[in-house]
Scaffold this motif. Structure first.
Motif, PDB file in Angstrom:
ATOM      1  N   PRO A  30     135.479  49.992  28.769  1.00 24.16           N
ATOM      2  CA  PRO A  30     135.176  48.558  28.798  1.00 24.16           C
ATOM      3  C   PRO A  30     133.741  48.291  28.366  1.00 24.16           C
ATOM      4  O   PRO A  30     132.854  49.121  28.556  1.00 24.16           O
ATOM      5  N   ASP A  31     133.543  47.136  27.780  1.00 25.30           N
ATOM      6  CA  ASP A  31     132.216  46.709  27.350  1.00 25.30           C
ATOM      7  C   ASP A  31     131.319  46.523  28.569  1.00 25.30           C
ATOM      8  O   ASP A  31     131.756  45.973  29.586  1.00 25.30           O
ATOM      9  N   SER A  32     130.061  46.956  28.480  1.00 22.27           N
ATOM     10  CA  SER A  32     129.156  46.872  29.624  1.00 22.27           C
ATOM     11  C   SER A  32     128.906  45.419  30.041  1.00 22.27           C
ATOM     12  O   SER A  32     128.728  45.136  31.225  1.00 22.27           O
ATOM     13  N   LYS A  33     128.907  44.499  29.100  1.00 24.19           N
ATOM     14  CA  LYS A  33     128.702  43.091  29.448  1.00 24.19           C
ATOM     15  C   LYS A  33     129.894  42.545  30.238  1.00 24.19           C
ATOM     16  O   LYS A  33     129.718  41.748  31.150  1.00 24.19           O
ATOM     17  N   THR A  34     131.089  42.999  29.904  1.00 25.22           N
ATOM     18  CA  THR A  34     132.282  42.573  30.622  1.00 25.22           C
ATOM     19  C   THR A  34     132.257  43.096  32.053  1.00 25.22           C
ATOM     20  O   THR A  34     132.558  42.367  33.000  1.00 25.22           O
ATOM     21  N   VAL A  35     131.872  44.355  32.208  1.00 26.73           N
ATOM     22  CA  VAL A  35     131.785  44.946  33.542  1.00 26.73           C
ATOM     23  C   VAL A  35     130.700  44.251  34.356  1.00 26.73           C
ATOM     24  O   VAL A  35     130.904  43.930  35.528  1.00 26.73           O
ATOM     25  N   ALA A  36     129.538  44.010  33.742  1.00 28.42           N
ATOM     26  CA  ALA A  36     128.444  43.337  34.447  1.00 28.42           C
ATOM     27  C   ALA A  36     128.869  41.935  34.891  1.00 28.42           C
ATOM     28  O   ALA A  36     128.559  41.509  36.007  1.00 28.42           O
ATOM     29  N   ALA A  37     129.589  41.232  34.045  1.00 26.47           N
ATOM     30  CA  ALA A  37     130.056  39.886  34.404  1.00 26.47           C
ATOM     31  C   ALA A  37     131.044  39.945  35.564  1.00 26.47           C
ATOM     32  O   ALA A  37     130.996  39.109  36.467  1.00 26.47           O
ATOM     33  N   ALA A  38     131.906  40.956  35.576  1.00 28.72           N
ATOM     34  CA  ALA A  38     132.872  41.094  36.668  1.00 28.72           C
ATOM     35  C   ALA A  38     132.168  41.422  37.985  1.00 28.72           C
ATOM     36  O   ALA A  38     132.531  40.892  39.035  1.00 28.72           O
ATOM     37  N   ASP A  94     128.988  40.676  38.759  1.00 30.70           N
ATOM     38  CA  ASP A  94     128.273  39.463  39.156  1.00 30.70           C
ATOM     39  C   ASP A  94     129.224  38.445  39.787  1.00 30.70           C
ATOM     40  O   ASP A  94     128.911  37.833  40.801  1.00 30.70           O
ATOM     41  N   LYS A  95     130.372  38.271  39.183  1.00 33.62           N
ATOM     42  CA  LYS A  95     131.349  37.305  39.703  1.00 33.62           C
ATOM     43  C   LYS A  95     131.826  37.710  41.093  1.00 33.62           C
ATOM     44  O   LYS A  95     131.968  36.873  41.979  1.00 33.62           O
ATOM     45  N   SER A  96     132.046  39.024  41.303  1.00 33.36           N
ATOM     46  CA  SER A  96     132.529  39.455  42.614  1.00 33.36           C
ATOM     47  C   SER A  96     131.448  39.333  43.683  1.00 33.36           C
ATOM     48  O   SER A  96     131.751  39.063  44.835  1.00 33.36           O
ATOM     49  N   LEU A  97     130.190  39.526  43.298  1.00 30.74           N
ATOM     50  CA  LEU A  97     129.105  39.434  44.275  1.00 30.74           C
ATOM     51  C   LEU A  97     128.669  38.004  44.539  1.00 30.74           C
ATOM     52  O   LEU A  97     128.393  37.636  45.676  1.00 30.74           O
ATOM     53  N   TRP A  98     128.587  37.216  43.506  1.00 25.98           N
ATOM     54  CA  TRP A  98     127.988  35.889  43.624  1.00 25.98           C
ATOM     55  C   TRP A  98     128.970  34.744  43.448  1.00 25.98           C
ATOM     56  O   TRP A  98     128.605  33.582  43.630  1.00 25.98           O
ATOM     57  N   GLY A  99     130.189  35.035  43.038  1.00 27.41           N
ATOM     58  CA  GLY A  99     131.186  33.978  42.850  1.00 27.41           C
ATOM     59  C   GLY A  99     130.813  33.070  41.697  1.00 27.41           C
ATOM     60  O   GLY A  99     130.357  33.519  40.656  1.00 27.41           O
ATOM     61  N   ASP A 100     130.982  31.782  41.901  1.00 33.60           N
ATOM     62  CA  ASP A 100     130.698  30.814  40.842  1.00 33.60           C
ATOM     63  C   ASP A 100     129.222  30.441  40.758  1.00 33.60           C
ATOM     64  O   ASP A 100     128.839  29.620  39.935  1.00 33.60           O
ATOM     65  N   ALA A 101     128.389  31.027  41.609  1.00 32.48           N
ATOM     66  CA  ALA A 101     126.962  30.704  41.597  1.00 32.48           C
ATOM     67  C   ALA A 101     126.233  31.345  40.423  1.00 32.48           C
ATOM     68  O   ALA A 101     125.083  31.039  40.171  1.00 32.48           O
ATOM     69  N   VAL A 102     126.892  32.242  39.689  1.00 28.57           N
ATOM     70  CA  VAL A 102     126.264  32.924  38.561  1.00 28.57           C
ATOM     71  C   VAL A 102     126.306  32.010  37.348  1.00 28.57           C
ATOM     72  O   VAL A 102     127.347  31.476  36.987  1.00 28.57           O
ATOM     73  N   ASP A 103     125.148  31.832  36.728  1.00 25.09           N
ATOM     74  CA  ASP A 103     125.056  31.020  35.512  1.00 25.09           C
ATOM     75  C   ASP A 103     125.108  31.963  34.316  1.00 25.09           C
ATOM     76  O   ASP A 103     124.122  32.605  33.970  1.00 25.09           O
ATOM     77  N   SER A 104     126.259  32.071  33.687  1.00 26.35           N
ATOM     78  CA  SER A 104     126.429  33.006  32.572  1.00 26.35           C
ATOM     79  C   SER A 104     125.784  32.509  31.293  1.00 26.35           C
ATOM     80  O   SER A 104     125.740  33.219  30.307  1.00 26.35           O
ATOM     81  N   SER A 105     125.270  31.285  31.284  1.00 23.24           N
ATOM     82  CA  SER A 105     124.641  30.755  30.078  1.00 23.24           C
ATOM     83  C   SER A 105     123.176  31.185  29.953  1.00 23.24           C
ATOM     84  O   SER A 105     122.536  30.903  28.960  1.00 23.24           O
ATOM     85  N   VAL A 106     122.656  31.880  30.963  1.00 15.65           N
ATOM     86  CA  VAL A 106     121.275  32.341  30.908  1.00 15.65           C
ATOM     87  C   VAL A 106     121.208  33.548  29.989  1.00 15.65           C
ATOM     88  O   VAL A 106     121.904  34.542  30.197  1.00 15.65           O
ATOM     89  N   PRO A 107     120.383  33.481  28.947  1.00 12.56           N
ATOM     90  CA  PRO A 107     120.312  34.603  28.009  1.00 12.56           C
ATOM     91  C   PRO A 107     119.568  35.798  28.617  1.00 12.56           C
ATOM     92  O   PRO A 107     118.784  35.647  29.552  1.00 12.56           O
ATOM     93  N   ALA A 108     119.831  36.975  28.070  1.00  5.90           N
ATOM     94  CA  ALA A 108     119.109  38.174  28.492  1.00  5.90           C
ATOM     95  C   ALA A 108     117.649  38.045  28.047  1.00  5.90           C
ATOM     96  O   ALA A 108     117.338  37.342  27.086  1.00  5.90           O
ATOM     97  N   CYS A 109     116.767  38.718  28.763  1.00  4.22           N
ATOM     98  CA  CYS A 109     115.349  38.639  28.409  1.00  4.22           C
ATOM     99  C   CYS A 109     115.089  39.377  27.100  1.00  4.22           C
ATOM    100  O   CYS A 109     115.876  40.228  26.684  1.00  4.22           O
TER     101      CYS A 109
END
Length: 103
Positions: free
Chosen positions: A23-31, A33-48
């Motif tokens: 699996p793509d690392s971004k997909t795993v990271a998003a999963a 984040d979603k499991s830890l923070w729920g809908d509070a994660v803002d996925s529109s924030v770009p990487a530094c």
């Protein structure tokens, strides 16, 4: 609760057949984040950017800022995996152990 969620993600990620690509690392990271923070994660924030990433990872792993030579070498590295490569290099360095031995 969090351990169960992370365990579930690991099981799902590892249950991919052997012939499938990992699996793509971004997909795993998003999963994760979603499991830890729920809908509070803002996925529109770009990487530094790379300069800020290098600054943060140097302080976090070896406890010091990057030298001008390290900044230049990191910036000129054409690899798409330069971020994971610098982390592996720093984790394998003697400075990593020295930094964490202080705690």
């Amino acid at each position: 609760m969090h351990r169960f969620c992370l365990f579930s993600i690991v099981i799902v990620c590892c249950s991919v057949s052997a012939s499938a690509a990992p699996p793509d690392s971004k997909t795993v990271a998003a999963a994760v984040d979603k499991s830890l923070w729920g809908d509070a994660v803002d996925s529109s924030v770009p990487a530094c950017d790379d300069a800020l990433y290098l600054r943060r990872v140097m302080f976090d792993i070896v406890g010091r800022p990057a030298t001008p030579g390290e900044i230049t070498a990191f910036g000129l590295n054409p690899s798409e995996n330069r971020r994971s490569e610098i982390v592996e290099t720093l984790l394998g360095s003697e400075q990593y152990g020295q930094n964490w031995a202080r705690y």
